[in-house]
Design a protein around this motif. Structure first.
Motif, mmCIF file in Angstrom:
data_model
loop_
_atom_site.group_PDB
_atom_site.id
_atom_site.type_symbol
_atom_site.label_atom_id
_atom_site.label_comp_id
_atom_site.label_asym_id
_atom_site.label_seq_id
_atom_site.Cartn_x
_atom_site.Cartn_y
_atom_site.Cartn_z
ATOM 1 N N ARG A 71 0.834 -1.211 0.000
ATOM 2 C CA ARG A 71 0.000 0.000 0.000
ATOM 3 C C ARG A 71 0.863 1.253 0.000
ATOM 4 O O ARG A 71 1.573 1.544 0.970
ATOM 5 C CB ARG A 71 -0.924 -0.045 1.218
ATOM 6 C CG ARG A 71 -1.924 -1.191 1.064
ATOM 7 C CD ARG A 71 -2.819 -1.305 2.258
ATOM 8 N NE ARG A 71 -3.597 -0.075 2.463
ATOM 9 C CZ ARG A 71 -4.363 0.130 3.535
ATOM 10 N NH1 ARG A 71 -4.453 -0.785 4.473
ATOM 11 N NH2 ARG A 71 -5.038 1.256 3.655
ATOM 12 N N LEU A 72 0.777 1.979 -1.097
ATOM 13 C CA LEU A 72 1.594 3.190 -1.227
ATOM 14 C C LEU A 72 1.272 4.186 -0.118
ATOM 15 O O LEU A 72 2.165 4.857 0.405
ATOM 16 C CB LEU A 72 1.362 3.827 -2.613
ATOM 17 C CG LEU A 72 2.286 5.006 -2.904
ATOM 18 C CD1 LEU A 72 3.740 4.555 -3.001
ATOM 19 C CD2 LEU A 72 1.872 5.725 -4.177
ATOM 20 N N VAL A 104 1.640 9.219 0.226
ATOM 21 C CA VAL A 104 2.443 8.218 0.946
ATOM 22 C C VAL A 104 2.362 8.500 2.448
ATOM 23 O O VAL A 104 1.814 9.518 2.863
ATOM 24 C CB VAL A 104 3.919 8.276 0.481
ATOM 25 C CG1 VAL A 104 4.018 7.994 -1.012
ATOM 26 C CG2 VAL A 104 4.568 9.621 0.820
ATOM 27 N N ARG A 105 2.940 7.586 3.245
ATOM 28 C CA ARG A 105 2.891 7.822 4.707
ATOM 29 C C ARG A 105 3.808 8.996 5.084
ATOM 30 O O ARG A 105 3.452 9.857 5.860
ATOM 31 C CB ARG A 105 3.320 6.556 5.435
ATOM 32 C CG ARG A 105 3.432 6.750 6.931
ATOM 33 C CD ARG A 105 3.626 5.447 7.652
ATOM 34 N NE ARG A 105 2.361 4.877 8.081
ATOM 35 C CZ ARG A 105 2.165 3.585 8.340
ATOM 36 N NH1 ARG A 105 3.157 2.743 8.184
ATOM 37 N NH2 ARG A 105 0.997 3.140 8.748
ATOM 38 N N LEU A 147 13.149 1.814 3.963
ATOM 39 C CA LEU A 147 12.279 2.610 3.089
ATOM 40 C C LEU A 147 11.546 1.620 2.194
ATOM 41 O O LEU A 147 12.081 0.561 1.870
ATOM 42 C CB LEU A 147 13.100 3.556 2.190
ATOM 43 C CG LEU A 147 13.854 4.721 2.828
ATOM 44 C CD1 LEU A 147 14.718 5.429 1.777
ATOM 45 C CD2 LEU A 147 12.889 5.716 3.464
ATOM 46 N N ASP A 148 10.336 2.007 1.758
ATOM 47 C CA ASP A 148 9.599 1.151 0.818
ATOM 48 C C ASP A 148 9.957 1.503 -0.625
ATOM 49 O O ASP A 148 9.804 0.671 -1.529
ATOM 50 C CB ASP A 148 8.095 1.314 1.041
ATOM 51 C CG ASP A 148 7.700 0.868 2.444
ATOM 52 O OD1 ASP A 148 7.980 -0.298 2.783
ATOM 53 O OD2 ASP A 148 7.154 1.688 3.212
ATOM 54 N N GLY A 174 5.576 -4.777 -4.280
ATOM 55 C CA GLY A 174 4.152 -4.593 -3.982
ATOM 56 C C GLY A 174 3.631 -3.199 -4.262
ATOM 57 O O GLY A 174 2.412 -2.997 -4.344
ATOM 58 N N ILE A 175 4.512 -2.219 -4.391
ATOM 59 C CA ILE A 175 4.047 -0.844 -4.654
ATOM 60 C C ILE A 175 4.628 -0.258 -5.933
ATOM 61 O O ILE A 175 4.422 0.919 -6.229
ATOM 62 C CB ILE A 175 4.368 0.117 -3.482
ATOM 63 C CG1 ILE A 175 5.875 0.132 -3.184
ATOM 64 C CG2 ILE A 175 3.546 -0.232 -2.247
ATOM 65 C CD1 ILE A 175 6.314 1.336 -2.377
ATOM 66 N N THR A 176 5.350 -1.060 -6.710
ATOM 67 C CA THR A 176 6.058 -0.511 -7.876
ATOM 68 C C THR A 176 5.117 0.191 -8.859
ATOM 69 O O THR A 176 5.375 1.321 -9.295
ATOM 70 C CB THR A 176 6.839 -1.632 -8.606
ATOM 71 O OG1 THR A 176 7.833 -2.116 -7.714
ATOM 72 C CG2 THR A 176 7.500 -1.125 -9.868
#
Ligand code: IPD
Length: 262
Positions: free
Chosen positions: A144-145, A175-176, A196-197, A245-247
């Motif tokens: 989840r972005l 984003v968060r 970091l994501d 998962g967020i690419t």
């Protein structure tokens, strides 16, 4: 080759640390703008890396931030950023690295990113995984972005920084949170570790990303590098590195805020 990269980057990190006090008092200069700093430390570290490569890998070409070098991509070439995060180095903010990669035809096959202050050693070899101090790395499993922590950086051009600040403002709503820690190689390693994501930046040089990008991809990240006449709407100079998962969502978000146009 990754052993050579680690060995030389470690020696270089020790040098960066030991000469810092002198290098940031007597040896400071600016390049393209007041923000674009070079210290005697950057120059001494690149010299050491080049000397050690000449001993251990004689005859192989080298591209470095301070002394330049071979522009052609074909064949084997070492790529060095002697101090990535020079502004942090100048101020004693302990987030900077020595970044050294081996590339074949422009693609990283071995790399080491060593942090002089913490002593952390990030390393990777193509097809063999990525490691922090010997521990295998894996990117985050986020999907989840809007719950993602994202890194970025700013160019040294004042005009560009202003546009990049606008993009950061727009991305913040998607984003968060966002981090600008000041060393692109370490932002990429942070993605590898799941700290970091994702990270993105427009205008990086090859020496900023060559080693960190391999660490990130070997830990499972997806990587989008600068590409001439880009057709994906992200512009010619964008680096994006993200957990799988967020690419897709990350690329969409960057397109929505027109991040590639800065
Ligand atoms: C810089 C850092 C910074 C990034 C800049 C780079 P340098 O590298 O990686 O985080 O935002 O774009 O130029 O100049 O300290 O080697």
């Amino acid at each position: 080759m990754s052993e050579v990269a680690v060995q030389i980057a470690r020696e270089a990190a020790d040098l960066a640390k030991s000469v810092r006090d002198e290098a940031v008092t007597d040896g400071v200069d600016t390049k393209s703008s007041e923000t674009d700093v070079v210290t005697a430390g950057d120059k001494a570290v690149e010299r050491l890396v080049r000397d050690r490569l000449a001993e251990l890998r004689p005859g192989e070409s080298v591209l470095g931030e301070e002394e330049g070098g071979e522009a052609a991509l074909d064949g084997l070439r070492w790529v060095v950023d002697p101090i990535d995060g020079t502004v942090n180095y100048l101020y004693g903010f302990p987030f900077y690295s020595v970044s050294l990669a081996a590339q074949v035809d422009g693609e990283s096959v071995a790399g080491a990113v060593v942090e002089p202050v913490s002593g952390r050693v990030w390393s990777a070899a193509k097809g063999c995984g990525a490691f922090l101090d010997g521990q295998r790395l894996r990117v985050s499993a986020t999907e989840r972005l809007e719950l993602s922590l994202v890194g970025t950086g700013f160019s040294y051009s004042v005009r560009r920084r202003t546009a990049q600040a606008r993009v950061v403002g727009d991305m913040l709503g998607k984003v968060r949170d966002i981090r600008r820690a000041g060393a692109a190689s370490l932002d990429l390693c942070a993605v590898a570790a799941g700290w970091l994501d994702a990270t993105y930046e427009v205008g990086l040089h090859r020496w900023d990303w060559a080693a960190g990008a391999l660490v990130a991809t070997e830990a499972g990240a997806n990587l989008r590098l600068p590409v001439k006449d880009a057709a994906d709407g992200l512009g010619d100079e964008m680096v994006v590195c993200s957990a799988p998962g967020i690419t897709e969502r990350m690329a969409d978000a960057l397109r929505e805020v027109d991040a590639g146009s800065v």
